[in-house]
Design a protein around this motif. Structure first.
Motif, PDB file in Angstrom:
ATOM      1  N   ARG A  74      11.430  71.769  -7.829  1.00 40.08           N
ATOM      2  CA  ARG A  74      12.633  71.744  -7.002  1.00 40.08           C
ATOM      3  C   ARG A  74      13.814  72.226  -7.818  1.00 40.08           C
ATOM      4  O   ARG A  74      13.869  71.990  -9.025  1.00 40.08           O
ATOM      5  CB  ARG A  74      12.895  70.328  -6.482  1.00 40.08           C
ATOM      6  N   ARG A  75      14.733  72.889  -7.142  1.00 44.68           N
ATOM      7  CA  ARG A  75      15.902  73.419  -7.866  1.00 44.68           C
ATOM      8  C   ARG A  75      17.035  72.406  -7.736  1.00 44.68           C
ATOM      9  O   ARG A  75      17.519  72.158  -6.636  1.00 44.68           O
ATOM     10  CB  ARG A  75      16.300  74.765  -7.269  1.00 44.68           C
ATOM     11  N   CYS A  76      17.399  71.820  -8.864  1.00 41.41           N
ATOM     12  CA  CYS A  76      18.445  70.805  -8.847  1.00 41.41           C
ATOM     13  C   CYS A  76      19.778  71.403  -9.280  1.00 41.41           C
ATOM     14  O   CYS A  76      19.829  72.238 -10.179  1.00 41.41           O
ATOM     15  CB  CYS A  76      18.069  69.653  -9.786  1.00 41.41           C
ATOM     16  N   TYR A  77      20.822  70.968  -8.610  1.00 39.49           N
ATOM     17  CA  TYR A  77      22.161  71.487  -8.899  1.00 39.49           C
ATOM     18  C   TYR A  77      22.988  70.421  -9.583  1.00 39.49           C
ATOM     19  O   TYR A  77      22.914  69.244  -9.240  1.00 39.49           O
ATOM     20  CB  TYR A  77      22.847  71.909  -7.597  1.00 39.49           C
ATOM     21  N   ARG A  78      23.772  70.869 -10.547  1.00 37.24           N
ATOM     22  CA  ARG A  78      24.722  69.954 -11.187  1.00 37.24           C
ATOM     23  C   ARG A  78      26.076  70.631 -11.246  1.00 37.24           C
ATOM     24  O   ARG A  78      26.178  71.867 -11.188  1.00 37.24           O
ATOM     25  CB  ARG A  78      24.230  69.532 -12.564  1.00 37.24           C
ATOM     26  N   LEU A  79      27.082  69.792 -11.374  1.00 37.20           N
ATOM     27  CA  LEU A  79      28.451  70.296 -11.421  1.00 37.20           C
ATOM     28  C   LEU A  79      28.728  70.879 -12.813  1.00 37.20           C
ATOM     29  O   LEU A  79      28.368  70.281 -13.816  1.00 37.20           O
ATOM     30  CB  LEU A  79      29.381  69.101 -11.168  1.00 37.20           C
TER      31      LEU A  79
ATOM     32  N   ILE B  26      12.847  82.010  -1.755  1.00 39.53           N
ATOM     33  CA  ILE B  26      11.794  81.624  -0.801  1.00 39.53           C
ATOM     34  C   ILE B  26      11.200  80.271  -1.197  1.00 39.53           C
ATOM     35  O   ILE B  26      11.016  79.389  -0.353  1.00 39.53           O
ATOM     36  CB  ILE B  26      10.717  82.736  -0.716  1.00 39.53           C
ATOM     37  N   GLU B  27      10.954  80.090  -2.487  1.00 44.18           N
ATOM     38  CA  GLU B  27      10.374  78.820  -2.954  1.00 44.18           C
ATOM     39  C   GLU B  27      11.334  77.654  -2.688  1.00 44.18           C
ATOM     40  O   GLU B  27      10.918  76.580  -2.235  1.00 44.18           O
ATOM     41  CB  GLU B  27      10.063  78.919  -4.454  1.00 44.18           C
ATOM     42  N   GLU B  28      12.613  77.898  -2.940  1.00 46.87           N
ATOM     43  CA  GLU B  28      13.596  76.824  -2.767  1.00 46.87           C
ATOM     44  C   GLU B  28      13.738  76.431  -1.291  1.00 46.87           C
ATOM     45  O   GLU B  28      13.746  75.246  -0.954  1.00 46.87           O
ATOM     46  CB  GLU B  28      14.951  77.274  -3.330  1.00 46.87           C
ATOM     47  N   LEU B  29      13.830  77.441  -0.421  1.00 48.69           N
ATOM     48  CA  LEU B  29      13.988  77.133   1.005  1.00 48.69           C
ATOM     49  C   LEU B  29      12.712  76.500   1.570  1.00 48.69           C
ATOM     50  O   LEU B  29      12.778  75.594   2.412  1.00 48.69           O
ATOM     51  CB  LEU B  29      14.354  78.389   1.800  1.00 48.69           C
ATOM     52  N   ALA B  30      11.558  76.966   1.098  1.00 47.57           N
ATOM     53  CA  ALA B  30      10.288  76.371   1.548  1.00 47.57           C
ATOM     54  C   ALA B  30      10.211  74.909   1.111  1.00 47.57           C
ATOM     55  O   ALA B  30       9.771  74.045   1.878  1.00 47.57           O
ATOM     56  CB  ALA B  30       9.113  77.167   0.987  1.00 47.57           C
ATOM     57  N   ALA B  31      10.682  74.635  -0.125  1.00 47.51           N
ATOM     58  CA  ALA B  31      10.675  73.250  -0.614  1.00 47.51           C
ATOM     59  C   ALA B  31      11.601  72.373   0.239  1.00 47.51           C
ATOM     60  O   ALA B  31      11.275  71.217   0.534  1.00 47.51           O
ATOM     61  CB  ALA B  31      11.122  73.215  -2.077  1.00 47.51           C
ATOM     62  N   HIS B  32      12.731  72.951   0.668  1.00 55.49           N
ATOM     63  CA  HIS B  32      13.664  72.196   1.516  1.00 55.49           C
ATOM     64  C   HIS B  32      12.992  71.834   2.849  1.00 55.49           C
ATOM     65  O   HIS B  32      13.070  70.684   3.304  1.00 55.49           O
ATOM     66  CB  HIS B  32      14.917  73.046   1.769  1.00 55.49           C
ATOM     67  N   LEU B  33      12.321  72.819   3.464  1.00 57.61           N
ATOM     68  CA  LEU B  33      11.655  72.556   4.749  1.00 57.61           C
ATOM     69  C   LEU B  33      10.528  71.541   4.569  1.00 57.61           C
ATOM     70  O   LEU B  33      10.299  70.692   5.432  1.00 57.61           O
ATOM     71  CB  LEU B  33      11.132  73.861   5.353  1.00 57.61           C
ATOM     72  N   ASP B  34       9.858  71.660   3.431  1.00 62.98           N
ATOM     73  CA  ASP B  34       8.769  70.746   3.118  1.00 62.98           C
ATOM     74  C   ASP B  34       9.295  69.302   3.028  1.00 62.98           C
ATOM     75  O   ASP B  34       8.732  68.382   3.627  1.00 62.98           O
ATOM     76  CB  ASP B  34       8.180  71.190   1.770  1.00 62.98           C
ATOM     77  N   GLU B  35      10.390  69.128   2.294  1.00 68.58           N
ATOM     78  CA  GLU B  35      11.024  67.803   2.157  1.00 68.58           C
ATOM     79  C   GLU B  35      11.453  67.275   3.527  1.00 68.58           C
ATOM     80  O   GLU B  35      11.258  66.100   3.847  1.00 68.58           O
ATOM     81  CB  GLU B  35      12.288  67.902   1.289  1.00 68.58           C
TER      82      GLU B  35
END
Lengths: 110, 228
Positions: A74-79, B26-35
């Motif tokens: 997962r891509r995590c965002y920080r400030l 694509i991976e990030e948006l797919a992970a969002h939909l998955d969550e």
């Protein structure tokens, strides 16, 4: 319900505010904003990511891939420090605006 | 559970970013939909309803694609507009004018359509036959730069825009201010000028440009699907 125009203006403030406390991935950002505003502000995938990418381009947030406990990437965002600097005047501007609107509506009701 | 990666990559096949960047998005948006899906299921939604709710997160995929492209690119929107519209448009305009000059100098006499005594429309047939290639080139250049459907369409018809301006603004303007132009045949003259310099060439440009646009977007989609 707050209209879309105001929502657009507050979106950056909302994202910067939830990221102030913790590093979060996109879905968590959306959920926290929805929970903390009791559903008044809601981000869909389509509204969240273009804004996050723009804020990342501006250097206010930084995303990095992390592995979750379930082994998901997962891509995590920080400030960033630029984002922290941005947050304080942004809060000030919005609170001034809301104070002004409150004064205005009180005068109108009087 | 739906394969969200396939769903996203199908919709964002034409995302004009570097391949590794596109894969990340694509991976990030797919992970969002998955969550989202997993969370909805946890809250008691049926699989069908949860999938529907996930899909409703994006109502307009092409619009999302354009917004992501614009947000991820380092250059400003002005540069994009130059690459997607002005450069292809100016190049095709110059080419179109070059072909017209060649057709006038070396080609056969134009086909003349007359209506009444003075109003005529000229059709340079070799020029009209060259315009589909010009339209296809405009579509290709604009599409390659990541232009939206509307911008690609504007690039295709760009060479006739100066004629539109000339026919609809300059000609009526000169009729108002120039007393030497006969006023009686003016509406028919404008109509025939539109036919000869706007509608005819416009159709010729679209004959080449629209199939090119369709072909390019399909090729990109099938290429992306195959690579997944």
């Amino acid at each position: 319900m707050i209209g879309p125009g105001v929502k657009r203006g507050t979106a950056e403030l909302a994202i910067l505010s939830v990221l102030e406390g913790a590093s979060l991935h996109g879905y968590e950002i959306a959920r926290r904003i929805e929970q903390q505003t009791r559903g008044k502000l809601r981000f869909t995938l389509a509204s969240l990511y273009p804004l996050l990418y723009r804020m990342e381009n501006q250097g206010w947030v930084r995303g990095a891939w992390q592995l979750s406990a379930h082994g998901r990437r997962r891509r995590c965002y920080r400030l960033t420090s630029a984002g922290k600097k941005k947050l304080s005047p942004l809060r000030q501007e919005w609170s001034e605006l809301f104070r002004a609107l409150r004064r205005l509506t009180k005068v109108a009701n009087a | 559970m739906p394969d969200w990666r396939n769903v996203v990559s199908d919709h964002l096949a034409a995302l004009a970013l570097e391949p590794h960047e596109r894969a990340e998005v694509i991976e990030e948006l797919a992970a969002h939909l998955d969550e989202t899906f997993v969370d909805l299921r946890r809250r008691g939604f049926t699989e069908e309803h949860a999938a529907k709710r996930c899909l409703s997160e994006v109502r307009d995929w092409p619009d999302l694609r354009r917004k992501i492209q614009s947000a991820r690119r380092k250059d400003d929107p002005m540069t994009n507009r130059v690459k997607q519209l002005w450069l292809p448009g100016l190049l095709t305009f110059v080419l179109s004018m070059g072909f017209l000059a060649l057709a006038q100098i070396f080609g056969p006499k134009p086909w003349i359509l007359t209506w009444g005594h003075p109003p005529i429309a000229l059709f340079y047939i070799p020029w009209l036959f060259a315009l589909p290639f010009v339209g296809a080139l405009g579509a290709y250049l604009s599409h390659r730069a990541g232009g939206s459907r509307r911008v690609v369409l504007s690039s295709i018809v760009f060479p006739i825009l100066p004629f539109v301006a000339a026919t609809l603004v300059i000609l009526p303007g000169s009729l108002l201010f120039d007393h030497f132009i006969a006023h009686n045949p003016a509406p028919m003259a404008i109509l025939l000028a539109l036919l000869g310099w706007v509608f005819g060439p416009g159709v010729a440009l679209l004959v080449g440009g629209l199939p090119a646009q369709l072909f390019l977007s399909r090729r990109l989609t099938s290429g992306r699907t195959a690579s997944n």
